[in-house]
Design a protein around this motif. Structure first.
Motif, mmCIF file in Angstrom:
data_model
loop_
_atom_site.group_PDB
_atom_site.id
_atom_site.type_symbol
_atom_site.label_atom_id
_atom_site.label_comp_id
_atom_site.label_asym_id
_atom_site.label_seq_id
_atom_site.Cartn_x
_atom_site.Cartn_y
_atom_site.Cartn_z
ATOM 1 N N GLY A 122 -50.645 12.437 27.387
ATOM 2 C CA GLY A 122 -50.956 11.099 27.869
ATOM 3 C C GLY A 122 -49.694 10.443 28.379
ATOM 4 N N SER A 123 -49.612 10.189 29.675
ATOM 5 C CA SER A 123 -48.395 9.671 30.286
ATOM 6 C C SER A 123 -48.399 8.148 30.366
ATOM 7 C CB SER A 123 -48.216 10.243 31.690
ATOM 8 O OG SER A 123 -47.112 9.622 32.335
ATOM 9 N N ARG A 124 -47.282 7.557 29.923
ATOM 10 C CA ARG A 124 -47.089 6.111 30.030
ATOM 11 C C ARG A 124 -46.590 5.711 31.406
ATOM 12 N NH1 ARG A 124 -42.950 6.051 25.151
ATOM 13 N NH2 ARG A 124 -42.512 8.045 26.184
ATOM 14 N N PHE A 125 -46.277 6.686 32.253
ATOM 15 C CA PHE A 125 -45.643 6.407 33.532
ATOM 16 C C PHE A 125 -46.522 6.771 34.723
ATOM 17 C CE2 PHE A 125 -41.987 7.512 30.640
ATOM 18 C CZ PHE A 125 -41.612 6.183 30.416
ATOM 19 N N MET A 126 -47.809 6.916 34.505
ATOM 20 C CA MET A 126 -48.724 7.152 35.610
ATOM 21 C C MET A 126 -50.041 6.413 35.331
ATOM 22 S SD MET A 126 -49.816 11.147 34.859
ATOM 23 C CE MET A 126 -51.149 11.198 36.057
ATOM 24 N N GLY A 127 -50.785 6.122 36.384
ATOM 25 C CA GLY A 127 -52.052 5.426 36.227
ATOM 26 C C GLY A 127 -51.889 3.921 36.280
ATOM 27 N N SER A 128 -53.000 3.225 36.125
ATOM 28 C CA SER A 128 -53.026 1.767 36.311
ATOM 29 C C SER A 128 -53.316 1.010 35.022
ATOM 30 C CB SER A 128 -54.095 1.412 37.351
ATOM 31 O OG SER A 128 -55.376 1.867 36.916
ATOM 32 N N LYS A 129 -53.222 1.664 33.883
ATOM 33 C CA LYS A 129 -53.534 1.006 32.624
ATOM 34 C C LYS A 129 -52.368 0.120 32.185
ATOM 35 C CE LYS A 129 -56.999 4.246 31.054
ATOM 36 N NZ LYS A 129 -58.044 3.225 31.135
ATOM 37 N N PRO A 130 -52.617 -0.851 31.280
ATOM 38 C CA PRO A 130 -51.562 -1.808 30.914
ATOM 39 C C PRO A 130 -50.393 -1.174 30.172
ATOM 40 C CG PRO A 130 -53.509 -2.101 29.528
ATOM 41 C CD PRO A 130 -53.893 -1.151 30.611
ATOM 42 N N HIS A 131 -49.196 -1.652 30.498
ATOM 43 C CA HIS A 131 -47.971 -1.182 29.848
ATOM 44 C C HIS A 131 -47.101 -2.396 29.543
ATOM 45 C CE1 HIS A 131 -49.390 2.233 32.238
ATOM 46 N NE2 HIS A 131 -48.779 3.013 31.365
ATOM 47 N N ARG A 132 -46.708 -2.521 28.294
ATOM 48 C CA ARG A 132 -45.806 -3.614 27.948
ATOM 49 C C ARG A 132 -44.419 -3.356 28.539
ATOM 50 N NH1 ARG A 132 -44.004 -5.877 21.898
ATOM 51 N NH2 ARG A 132 -42.756 -7.620 22.713
ATOM 52 N N ILE A 133 -43.816 -4.394 29.107
ATOM 53 C CA ILE A 133 -42.488 -4.281 29.696
ATOM 54 C C ILE A 133 -41.447 -4.576 28.623
ATOM 55 C CG2 ILE A 133 -40.923 -5.130 31.479
ATOM 56 C CD1 ILE A 133 -43.413 -3.588 32.477
ATOM 57 N N LEU A 134 -40.577 -3.574 28.368
ATOM 58 C CA LEU A 134 -39.577 -3.746 27.306
ATOM 59 C C LEU A 134 -38.182 -3.332 27.771
ATOM 60 C CD1 LEU A 134 -41.494 -2.658 24.066
ATOM 61 C CD2 LEU A 134 -40.588 -4.924 24.605
ATOM 62 N N PHE A 135 -37.696 -2.190 27.317
ATOM 63 C CA PHE A 135 -36.281 -1.842 27.435
ATOM 64 C C PHE A 135 -35.979 -0.970 28.652
ATOM 65 C CE2 PHE A 135 -37.432 -1.872 22.832
ATOM 66 C CZ PHE A 135 -36.848 -3.093 22.519
ATOM 67 N N PHE A 136 -35.077 -1.456 29.509
ATOM 68 C CA PHE A 136 -34.685 -0.699 30.705
ATOM 69 C C PHE A 136 -34.066 0.642 30.332
ATOM 70 C CE2 PHE A 136 -31.234 0.469 33.618
ATOM 71 C CZ PHE A 136 -31.960 0.686 34.776
#
Length: 239
Positions: A122-136
């Motif tokens: 399950g990739s956090r870096f693809m698709g259009s689902k919500p992602h919390r913006i945190l640490f660069f």
């Protein structure tokens, strides 16, 4: 009837463990698929033990296996214990916090049930689902580790470090895992590609990241160890 084994390593997660278990309880898996929950309490020093036992006592209808270690062994060791005790056709890793949504199990299950995949990340870096913006720098570190892992495994993953990894049990139970702490991710990725004709897929998932104040445990030291694991298990193919 197929079965999904949900492996939950837990260390001092009193703030989230019951909410997580309640979410898993209500998940309706794909047709003809049941679930078993395997909780490994890695010698928590907070009230996780009491909360988990109370939950189990109140939910006797659920298939729950509970284990507690005598000392803190690490996430990787907990996962190894969970895999050894899993009886499902498929296995997924589920952190005990709320960064990942159990409602998305079916997203990972679909390519396997449809006969296309043996392993799904399950990739956090693809698709259009919500992602919390945190640490660069945390994001850059994740992408660098994925890039380095891809170089030595010849994969094109977008998120090697993701928690959500679902395996056909015949794959994961035949991988000899050594890493006791956070080295599990690069180790299992490097070793699974050694299976002939293995079919690996990725799907986009949500990510509700937490801060270190919220209880996030992984640090820059774990990033350096991940590099070591990529070289050891990927480049040099250590067993």
């Amino acid at each position: 009837m197929k079965k999904l084994s949900v492996i939950i390593p837990c260390y001092n997660e009193e703030k989230t463990i019951i909410q997580l278990l309640s979410k898993i309880e209500t998940v309706n898996l794909a047709e003809n698929t049941s679930k078993e929950i395997i909780i490994i309490n890695d010698c928590s020093t907070d009230s996780s033990e009491k909360l988990i036992r109370n939950f189990i006592a109140l939910h006797s209808e659920l298939s729950i296996k509970y284990f507690k270690t005598d000392n803190n062994k690490g996430k990787g060791a907990s996962i190894q214990m969970g895999i050894a005790n899993a009886t499902g056709d498929f296995v997924i890793i589920q952190d005990a916090d709320l960064e990942y949504d159990p409602e998305e199990y079916n997203l990972l299950l679909k390519p396997i049930l449809d006969g296309f995949a043996d392993v799904v990340y399950g990739s956090r870096f693809m698709g259009s689902k919500p992602h919390r913006i945190l640490f660069f720098w945390h994001t850059i570190g994740n992408k660098f580790l994925t890039f380095l892992s891809n170089m030595v495994t010849n994969l094109n993953l977008t998120d090697m470090e993701t928690c959500y990894k679902m395996f056909n049990s015949s794959i994961i139970k035949n991988i000899s895992l050594k890493e006791k702490r956070f080295g599990f991710e690069p180790e299992v990725t490097a070793k699974m590609v050694r299976f002939p004709n293995i079919r690996i897929y990725e799907v986009g998932i949500s990510y509700y990241g937490r801060t270190y104040a919220d209880g996030k445990k992984i640090s820059w030291k774990d990033g350096f160890h991940a590099i070591f694991c990529i070289i050891k298990y990927g480049l040099f193919k250590a067993k």
